[in-house]
Design an enzyme around this catalytic site. Sequence first.
Site, PDB file in Angstrom:
ATOM      1  N   ASN A 193       3.180  77.360   2.438  1.00 34.30           N
ATOM      2  CA  ASN A 193       3.246  75.896   2.417  1.00 34.30           C
ATOM      3  C   ASN A 193       4.506  75.364   1.739  1.00 34.30           C
ATOM      4  OD1 ASN A 193       0.911  75.862   3.851  1.00 34.30           O
ATOM      5  ND2 ASN A 193      -0.422  75.430   2.105  1.00 34.30           N
ATOM      6  N   ARG A 213       0.455  71.847  10.820  1.00 35.04           N
ATOM      7  CA  ARG A 213       0.690  70.455  10.403  1.00 35.04           C
ATOM      8  C   ARG A 213       2.179  70.161  10.227  1.00 35.04           C
ATOM      9  NH1 ARG A 213      -3.278  66.804  10.464  1.00 35.04           N
ATOM     10  NH2 ARG A 213      -2.731  65.912   8.451  1.00 35.04           N
ATOM     11  N   ASP A 228      -5.787  73.317  10.862  1.00 34.12           N
ATOM     12  CA  ASP A 228      -7.182  73.744  10.773  1.00 34.12           C
ATOM     13  C   ASP A 228      -8.118  72.543  10.867  1.00 34.12           C
ATOM     14  OD1 ASP A 228      -6.551  76.403  10.481  1.00 34.12           O
ATOM     15  OD2 ASP A 228      -6.270  76.215   8.318  1.00 34.12           O
ATOM     16  N   ASP A 230      -7.772  75.133  -1.295  1.00 33.09           N
ATOM     17  CA  ASP A 230      -7.556  76.375  -0.541  1.00 33.09           C
ATOM     18  C   ASP A 230      -8.111  77.611  -1.271  1.00 33.09           C
ATOM     19  OD1 ASP A 230      -6.196  74.737   1.198  1.00 33.09           O
ATOM     20  OD2 ASP A 230      -4.218  75.280   0.465  1.00 33.09           O
ATOM     21  N   VAL A 271     -11.260  67.145  -1.601  1.00 34.98           N
ATOM     22  CA  VAL A 271     -10.010  66.944  -0.840  1.00 34.98           C
ATOM     23  C   VAL A 271     -10.299  66.757   0.652  1.00 34.98           C
ATOM     24  CG1 VAL A 271      -7.747  67.911  -0.280  1.00 34.98           C
ATOM     25  CG2 VAL A 271      -8.715  68.257  -2.554  1.00 34.98           C
TER      26      VAL A 271
HETATM   27  C1  EPZ Z   1      -1.551  70.631   2.820  1.00 31.32           C
HETATM   28  O1  EPZ Z   1      -2.152  69.999   3.936  1.00 31.32           O
HETATM   29  C2  EPZ Z   1      -1.695  72.117   3.052  1.00 31.32           C
HETATM   30  N1  EPZ Z   1      -1.066  72.441   4.322  1.00 31.32           N
HETATM   31  C3  EPZ Z   1      -3.160  72.515   3.073  1.00 31.32           C
HETATM   32  O2  EPZ Z   1      -3.229  73.927   3.167  1.00 31.32           O
HETATM   33  C4  EPZ Z   1      -3.820  72.082   1.765  1.00 31.32           C
HETATM   34  O3  EPZ Z   1      -5.191  72.355   1.842  1.00 31.32           O
HETATM   35  C5  EPZ Z   1      -3.586  70.582   1.539  1.00 31.32           C
HETATM   36  O4  EPZ Z   1      -2.178  70.275   1.596  1.00 31.32           O
HETATM   37  C6  EPZ Z   1      -4.121  70.108   0.194  1.00 31.32           C
HETATM   38  O5  EPZ Z   1      -3.520  70.841  -0.842  1.00 31.32           O
HETATM   39  C7  EPZ Z   1       0.250  72.595   4.378  1.00 31.32           C
HETATM   40  O6  EPZ Z   1       0.969  72.457   3.389  1.00 31.32           O
HETATM   41  C8  EPZ Z   1       0.822  72.978   5.695  1.00 31.32           C
HETATM   42  P1  EPZ Z   1      -3.016  66.379   2.622  1.00 31.32           P
HETATM   43  P2  EPZ Z   1      -1.900  68.440   4.224  1.00 31.32           P
HETATM   44  O7  EPZ Z   1      -2.184  65.450   3.432  1.00 31.32           O
HETATM   45  O8  EPZ Z   1      -0.532  68.088   3.786  1.00 31.32           O
HETATM   46  C9  EPZ Z   1      -6.198  62.976   3.705  1.00 31.32           C
HETATM   47  C10 EPZ Z   1      -3.847  75.989   4.071  1.00 31.32           C
HETATM   48  O9  EPZ Z   1      -4.936  76.593   4.209  1.00 31.32           O
HETATM   49  N2  EPZ Z   1      -5.082  62.288   4.381  1.00 31.32           N
HETATM   50  O10 EPZ Z   1      -2.777  66.466   1.162  1.00 31.32           O
HETATM   51  O11 EPZ Z   1      -2.282  68.188   5.631  1.00 31.32           O
HETATM   52  C11 EPZ Z   1      -6.642  64.209   4.509  1.00 31.32           C
HETATM   53  O12 EPZ Z   1      -7.502  63.862   5.545  1.00 31.32           O
HETATM   54  C12 EPZ Z   1      -3.755  74.505   4.377  1.00 31.32           C
HETATM   55  O13 EPZ Z   1      -2.796  76.545   3.736  1.00 31.32           O
HETATM   56  C13 EPZ Z   1      -5.274  61.014   4.869  1.00 31.32           C
HETATM   57  O14 EPZ Z   1      -6.369  60.427   4.722  1.00 31.32           O
HETATM   58  O15 EPZ Z   1      -2.985  67.840   3.237  1.00 31.32           O
HETATM   59  C14 EPZ Z   1      -7.282  65.069   3.450  1.00 31.32           C
HETATM   60  O16 EPZ Z   1      -8.607  64.639   3.256  1.00 31.32           O
HETATM   61  C15 EPZ Z   1      -5.036  73.928   4.886  1.00 31.32           C
HETATM   62  N3  EPZ Z   1      -4.247  60.404   5.529  1.00 31.32           N
HETATM   63  C16 EPZ Z   1      -6.456  64.738   2.199  1.00 31.32           C
HETATM   64  O17 EPZ Z   1      -5.766  63.506   2.477  1.00 31.32           O
HETATM   65  C17 EPZ Z   1      -3.038  61.010   5.706  1.00 31.32           C
HETATM   66  O18 EPZ Z   1      -2.125  60.405   6.314  1.00 31.32           O
HETATM   67  C18 EPZ Z   1      -5.446  65.794   1.807  1.00 31.32           C
HETATM   68  O19 EPZ Z   1      -4.540  66.007   2.884  1.00 31.32           O
HETATM   69  C19 EPZ Z   1      -2.850  62.314   5.200  1.00 31.32           C
HETATM   70  C20 EPZ Z   1      -3.895  62.934   4.535  1.00 31.32           C
END
Ligand code: EPZ
Length: 467
Positions: free
Chosen positions: A24, A95, A120, A314, A336
């Site tokens: 990541n 993503r 995912d 994670d 989360v």
């Molecule tokens: C990153 O995902 C990681 N992926 C994820 O790891 C990790 O679980 C996550 O951050 C949290 O630490 C990558 O870095 C590629 P978020 P990301 O935007 O950026 C909500 C793994 O297994 N949200 O922080 O997509 C969302 O729905 C993966 O390595 C909104 O509502 O995570 C979630 O509930 C899986 N609107 C929360 O925020 C938005 O526009 C966290 O998502 C964006 C997100």
Amino acid sequence: MGDLLKIKGGKPLQGQIKAAGAKNAMTKLLVASLLSDKKCTFHNVPNIGDVEITVNLCREIGSEVQWDKKNHTLEIVTHELKTSYVPQRYSGSNRIPILMIGALMGRTDEDIIVPTLGGDMLGSRPVDLHINALQKLGAHIEYRDMKKEGAYLAHAHHGLKGAVINLNYPSVGATENTILAAVRAKGTTLIRNAAIEPEIIDLILFLQKLGANIMVDVDRTICIQHAHQFHEVEHTIMTDRNEVASYAMCAISTKGRVFIEGAEHLQMIAFLNKIREIGGGFTVKPNGIEFFHNGLLKGGVHIETDVHPGFMTDWQQPFVVLLTQTSGCSIIHETVYENRFGYAATLKEMGADIELFTQCLGGKTCRFAACNHHHSLVVKGPSPLHAKEIAIPDLRAGFAYVMAALLAPEVSTISNVDFLDRGYEDLVGKLTALGADITRVVQPKKHPEKTKTALHHLLAEKSLTPV
Ligand code: EPZ
């Protein structure tokens, strides 16, 4: 049909492995390199599927990439952009494509086209925070909904301008996208309530070397100034804290002892606290961390997943497998993602005693309190686990299944191994080195046929050619 893993569990894992670079972080740094036309050299690059996918995507955009997989180094330079269209086939893979908007907008006047996102299935995973933040910086973004798929079309014909952005949740991706766009936006950008995950700090370190001025304040505010000049960069990718935690939990649950070279103490504080609470052993050494079984494992813990510096979402899935081997009753409250306990049904079939709840268990209420999602879980142990035929639904659930299979004394067969390849470098090699009885059964590959989609018609309308 994808490859299969055959695992005969019941053996303690013993030995030493080297942690890989962080998925990541690396994937984001490749995208960040597109901000400039300077050469970027990376060390400690993980040989995993998500990096492969991102490299291919960058090549399509116009990057020249030399990847020395044996030495884990990669050079990338993007003298000019060949296209600003993210081909449809990348949109379902992870993503990363949405970050192309932030990275490319300051570099091209063309429309940036990003088909609907993948990644995912952990819940609804919206991108509203990305879009709102980029719009505040002056981006024009629209979503075109078509029969089979949709796409974001973005441009900043009048340039980007610094702004104050308040994220209503510290999203990792939205913070990264905003930082990337802000580096080329005129003036200063403030991101309030930003995510401050170590992978974001790694991105900031890289961008500082590239020429950006970025400051992280104590109150989750990130301040980015317009960068006027870019430089060549040499950067070593931080260690993958997900991989470290995954093998650590395998070592402790199988009653073994594993030294993980390169494991960084600073990234693991919340994890190590919980390991100590359940009676697991660890020793922090100068070049890594050793994890070991230290007698009876006790449950009775309460874990709330959270943004950094909290307990990572994670880590939650393999930790539940670890808790099946502790005596007592523990609670996990996932704050989360609303839907990250899908794997629990399979663990129950393997013998785990797990119950799901829609309430916020453990005291604190989260934003899913009134939403009726199963986002709390109670796990009671110790439970012997039994082998099963399992299909992996996502990356971290996949590792939880591997760990459960390592605890079951019979042979488990695991399919959809591609998910693991996305994030775990040489999983079979590393587990074999630790004494696990694991084999990969290679299956013939299918070649999906290219079909003309509604997106192709949109591209034709805009005189763009899909690569
Ligand atoms: C990153 O995902 C990681 N992926 C994820 O790891 C990790 O679980 C996550 O951050 C949290 O630490 C990558 O870095 C590629 P978020 P990301 O935007 O950026 C909500 C793994 O297994 N949200 O922080 O997509 C969302 O729905 C993966 O390595 C909104 O509502 O995570 C979630 O509930 C899986 N609107 C929360 O925020 C938005 O526009 C966290 O998502 C964006 C997100």
